[in-house]
Design an enzyme around this catalytic site. Structure first.
Site, PDB file in Angstrom:
ATOM      1  N   ARG A 216      -3.846   9.669  -5.988  1.00 60.07           N
ATOM      2  CA  ARG A 216      -2.979  10.029  -4.855  1.00 60.07           C
ATOM      3  C   ARG A 216      -3.420  11.361  -4.249  1.00 60.07           C
ATOM      4  O   ARG A 216      -3.365  11.545  -3.030  1.00 60.07           O
ATOM      5  CB  ARG A 216      -1.521  10.118  -5.320  1.00 60.07           C
ATOM      6  CG  ARG A 216      -0.927   8.761  -5.647  1.00 60.07           C
ATOM      7  CD  ARG A 216       0.530   8.876  -6.082  1.00 60.07           C
ATOM      8  NE  ARG A 216       0.998   7.602  -6.565  1.00 60.07           N
ATOM      9  CZ  ARG A 216       1.649   7.392  -7.703  1.00 60.07           C
ATOM     10  NH1 ARG A 216       1.950   8.415  -8.492  1.00 60.07           N
ATOM     11  NH2 ARG A 216       2.028   6.190  -8.059  1.00 60.07           N
ATOM     12  N   PHE A 232       0.822  -2.745  -0.954  1.00 64.87           N
ATOM     13  CA  PHE A 232       1.295  -2.840  -2.342  1.00 64.87           C
ATOM     14  C   PHE A 232       1.861  -1.460  -2.728  1.00 64.87           C
ATOM     15  O   PHE A 232       1.514  -0.891  -3.766  1.00 64.87           O
ATOM     16  CB  PHE A 232       0.160  -3.235  -3.303  1.00 64.87           C
ATOM     17  CG  PHE A 232      -0.568  -4.498  -2.917  1.00 64.87           C
ATOM     18  CD1 PHE A 232      -0.076  -5.741  -3.307  1.00 64.87           C
ATOM     19  CD2 PHE A 232      -1.732  -4.457  -2.155  1.00 64.87           C
ATOM     20  CE1 PHE A 232      -0.755  -6.913  -2.962  1.00 64.87           C
ATOM     21  CE2 PHE A 232      -2.415  -5.616  -1.812  1.00 64.87           C
ATOM     22  CZ  PHE A 232      -1.928  -6.855  -2.214  1.00 64.87           C
ATOM     23  N   ASP A 254       5.032  -3.765   1.198  1.00 62.60           N
ATOM     24  CA  ASP A 254       5.242  -4.373  -0.127  1.00 62.60           C
ATOM     25  C   ASP A 254       6.063  -5.636   0.089  1.00 62.60           C
ATOM     26  O   ASP A 254       6.937  -5.674   0.959  1.00 62.60           O
ATOM     27  CB  ASP A 254       5.982  -3.407  -1.071  1.00 62.60           C
ATOM     28  CG  ASP A 254       5.794  -3.771  -2.536  1.00 62.60           C
ATOM     29  OD1 ASP A 254       5.093  -3.033  -3.262  1.00 62.60           O
ATOM     30  OD2 ASP A 254       6.351  -4.817  -2.962  1.00 62.60           O
ATOM     31  N   SER A 255       5.786  -6.666  -0.716  1.00 58.13           N
ATOM     32  CA  SER A 255       6.531  -7.917  -0.541  1.00 58.13           C
ATOM     33  C   SER A 255       7.951  -7.803  -1.097  1.00 58.13           C
ATOM     34  O   SER A 255       8.811  -8.618  -0.801  1.00 58.13           O
ATOM     35  CB  SER A 255       5.795  -9.076  -1.209  1.00 58.13           C
ATOM     36  OG  SER A 255       5.533  -8.760  -2.554  1.00 58.13           O
ATOM     37  N   ALA A 280       8.543  -5.034   4.695  1.00 56.42           N
ATOM     38  CA  ALA A 280       8.739  -5.894   3.523  1.00 56.42           C
ATOM     39  C   ALA A 280       8.069  -7.241   3.787  1.00 56.42           C
ATOM     40  O   ALA A 280       8.737  -8.232   4.094  1.00 56.42           O
ATOM     41  CB  ALA A 280      10.229  -6.067   3.233  1.00 56.42           C
ATOM     42  N   ASP A 300      -3.699  -1.539  -3.366  1.00 61.53           N
ATOM     43  CA  ASP A 300      -3.445  -1.323  -4.801  1.00 61.53           C
ATOM     44  C   ASP A 300      -2.609  -2.475  -5.355  1.00 61.53           C
ATOM     45  O   ASP A 300      -1.439  -2.292  -5.708  1.00 61.53           O
ATOM     46  CB  ASP A 300      -2.734   0.027  -5.012  1.00 61.53           C
ATOM     47  CG  ASP A 300      -2.528   0.337  -6.494  1.00 61.53           C
ATOM     48  OD1 ASP A 300      -3.281  -0.208  -7.327  1.00 61.53           O
ATOM     49  OD2 ASP A 300      -1.604   1.117  -6.813  1.00 61.53           O
ATOM     50  N   CYS A 340      -6.218  -3.095 -11.361  1.00 64.32           N
ATOM     51  CA  CYS A 340      -5.702  -2.687 -12.674  1.00 64.32           C
ATOM     52  C   CYS A 340      -5.800  -3.845 -13.669  1.00 64.32           C
ATOM     53  O   CYS A 340      -5.121  -3.843 -14.695  1.00 64.32           O
ATOM     54  CB  CYS A 340      -4.286  -2.136 -12.573  1.00 64.32           C
ATOM     55  SG  CYS A 340      -3.115  -3.270 -11.859  1.00 64.32           S
TER      56      CYS A 340
HETATM   57  N1  SAH Z   1       0.594   1.567  -5.388  1.00 64.87           N
HETATM   58  C1  SAH Z   1       1.798   1.616  -6.164  1.00 64.87           C
HETATM   59  C2  SAH Z   1       1.805   0.636  -7.322  1.00 64.87           C
HETATM   60  C3  SAH Z   1       1.576  -0.805  -6.946  1.00 64.87           C
HETATM   61  S1  SAH Z   1       2.304  -1.948  -8.025  1.00 64.87           S
HETATM   62  C4  SAH Z   1       2.042   3.042  -6.646  1.00 64.87           C
HETATM   63  O1  SAH Z   1       1.223   3.930  -6.421  1.00 64.87           O
HETATM   64  O2  SAH Z   1       3.075   3.278  -7.271  1.00 64.87           O
HETATM   65  C5  SAH Z   1       2.072  -3.431  -7.161  1.00 64.87           C
HETATM   66  C6  SAH Z   1       3.093  -3.707  -6.059  1.00 64.87           C
HETATM   67  O3  SAH Z   1       2.623  -4.825  -5.315  1.00 64.87           O
HETATM   68  C7  SAH Z   1       4.494  -4.083  -6.516  1.00 64.87           C
HETATM   69  O4  SAH Z   1       5.420  -3.204  -5.933  1.00 64.87           O
HETATM   70  C8  SAH Z   1       4.729  -5.511  -5.991  1.00 64.87           C
HETATM   71  O5  SAH Z   1       6.046  -5.712  -5.489  1.00 64.87           O
HETATM   72  C9  SAH Z   1       3.745  -5.581  -4.860  1.00 64.87           C
HETATM   73  N2  SAH Z   1       3.218  -6.910  -4.511  1.00 64.87           N
HETATM   74  C10 SAH Z   1       2.832  -7.907  -5.326  1.00 64.87           C
HETATM   75  N3  SAH Z   1       2.292  -8.920  -4.610  1.00 64.87           N
HETATM   76  C11 SAH Z   1       2.334  -8.531  -3.296  1.00 64.87           C
HETATM   77  C12 SAH Z   1       1.880  -9.120  -2.089  1.00 64.87           C
HETATM   78  N4  SAH Z   1       1.290 -10.313  -2.079  1.00 64.87           N
HETATM   79  N5  SAH Z   1       2.048  -8.430  -0.942  1.00 64.87           N
HETATM   80  C13 SAH Z   1       2.642  -7.204  -0.942  1.00 64.87           C
HETATM   81  N6  SAH Z   1       3.084  -6.607  -2.076  1.00 64.87           N
HETATM   82  C14 SAH Z   1       2.916  -7.258  -3.234  1.00 64.87           C
END
Ligand code: SAH
Length: 396
Positions: A216, A232, A254-255, A280, A300, A340
């Site tokens: 970050r 994400f 984020d979804s 969303a 991410d 990850c």
């Molecule tokens: N970047 C974040 C951590 C990501 S965790 C940080 O720094 O804290 C992964 C995230 O992806 C979760 O919040 C989950 O809700 C979201 N997610 C999973 N599949 C998704 C998709 N297809 N589109 C958007 N978000 C998604």
């Protein structure tokens, strides 16, 4: 001799334990004590009756013992104090336990701290514990007391968040809640001087993705005066750093609606909500829009592969996601892309990005190769602890 039950390995199966790798696979076991229960403490011996290690037994998976000591020990409060003390001393070396800018860090990272099956994150005085094995779950009260004894005034409460993390046969009575003290449901943490609400009761994992702290900071370095897309986003970690670093505009995707609510609250907290908008929607849908306005794009996603068997599909997923972004990003922009998935190593991830760039018809340069921070340590004897990798790419 101790009265700890024994597991005897077949001939020649002791080598990995002698090299301090902590896992005993079911195929390596010749004989085990009668009546062993999941989570029992056991001592592991070679076929020549040589002591190898002490660990937790768990029936049913491919790993039957996870070793937490390579010396004979009595597993009691003093033992957990010793182990937590070692982990805390390391975080003190890292400058994390007494910092005016950061009060959120990982105190225990499983195998990386010689404590397979145990994760503990500290959020401004609240320790959140997640047991991934029945053995660690059964030890949770002693571990909580050890945390209190070792951290002293630096911790006020210990919350158990194991109900959903126990990998097998969660005990019917596994309910999340405080083991010691009570600090409510959320707090505000500081990370490199950036503030976030952390909700360990309802949040994903222990409540916050502590492992992106250093990455970050790198996003912040490239965000001043820029337009940033953070997909994400979960709680908006990268978004808040970009906003605080002077980004002109940040879009978060984020979804999960809940994640978007958390991101919006954190953007408010930063005082720069006027420069932020959150969506969303599914990232794959969002990437169908034009992306020319963004100078920095962050991808991410959650782990696409949790097991080796899913690796091929995961690689295809990473390739598709990155190719979609690369096709549309403007020349001179920067892509932060992460995986990850433990089973996708850094070489495979880099090759996957090469394949994505070929598919997108773009030339890219590697600016930075990223990993997990040192409070998620990788034991040199257990490379399986390495899971987070990232690439910062300049799109020509
Ligand atoms: N970047 C974040 C951590 C990501 S965790 C940080 O720094 O804290 C992964 C995230 O992806 C979760 O919040 C989950 O809700 C979201 N997610 C999973 N599949 C998704 C998709 N297809 N589109 C958007 N978000 C998604």
């Amino acid at each position: 001799m101790s009265n700890i039950p024994h597991i005897i390995l077949a001939k020649g199966k002791e080598h990995s334990l002698l090299r301090f790798h902590p896992w005993v696979f079911s195929g390596a076991v010749k004989k085990k004590a009668d009546g062993l229960q999941d989570g029992d403490v056991v001592e592991v011996y070679s076929a020549q009756n040589e002591f190898l290690g002490t660990g937790h037994y768990q029936h049913g998976g491919s790993i039957v013992v996870r070793v937490f000591s390579f010396e004979p020990v009595e597993v009691n409060l003093a033992f957990w104090e010793y182990k937590i003390g070692q982990a805390y001393k390391f975080r003190t070396t890292l400058g994390l336990t007494n910092s005016s800018k950061t009060n959120v860090y990982r105190l225990v990272f499983a195998e990386g701290d010689g404590l397979p099956g145990l994760v503990i994150d500290v959020y401004n005085g609240t320790a959140v514990l997640q047991a991934h094995t029945i053995g660690m779950y059964r030890a949770r009260h002693e571990i909580a007391q050890a945390i209190m004894n070792v951290l002293g005034d630096n911790v006020k409460a210990v919350y158990d968040k194991s109900a959903e993390s126990l990998s097998q046969k969660a005990p019917a009575d596994a309910v999340n809640g405080y083991l010691l003290g009570d600090n409510g449901a959320e707090t505000i943490v500081d990370e490199n001087g950036n503030q976030f609400y952390v909700d360990w009761v309802n949040g994903q994992k222990t409540g916050f993705f502590v492992d992106q702290r250093e990455n970050r900071e790198l996003v912040a370095r490239y965000s001043a005066g820029k337009k940033v897309l953070n997909t994400f986003c979960y709680t908006g970690g990268f978004s808040v750093y970009a906003l605080n670093a002077g980004a002109e505009l940040v879009h978060s995707v984020d979804s999960s609606k809940r994640a978007i609510e958390l991101t919006n609250r954190n953007a408010e907290l930063s005082g720069h909500a006027d420069k932020h908008e959150a969506f969303a929607v599914d990232t794959f849908d969002f990437l169908k829009r034009p992306l020319e306005e963004y100078d920095v794009v962050i991808l991410d996603p959650p782990a696409f592969a949790k097991h080796l068997s899913a690796r091929h599909n995961a690689v295809m997923g990473y390739k598709r996601l990155n190719a979609e972004a690369l096709k549309k990003m403007k020349s001179g922009s920067i892509l932060f892309t992460f995986s990850c998935s433990q089973v996708v190593d850094k070489y495979l991830f880099e090759n996957t990005l090469m394949a994505a760039a070929i598919e997108a018809g773009r030339s890219i340069k590697i600016m930075h190769q990223l990993s997990q921070p040192a409070d998620h340590p990788i034991s040199i004897f257990c490379p399986e602890g390495e899971y987070l990798k990232g690439l910062v790419l300049y799109v020509e």
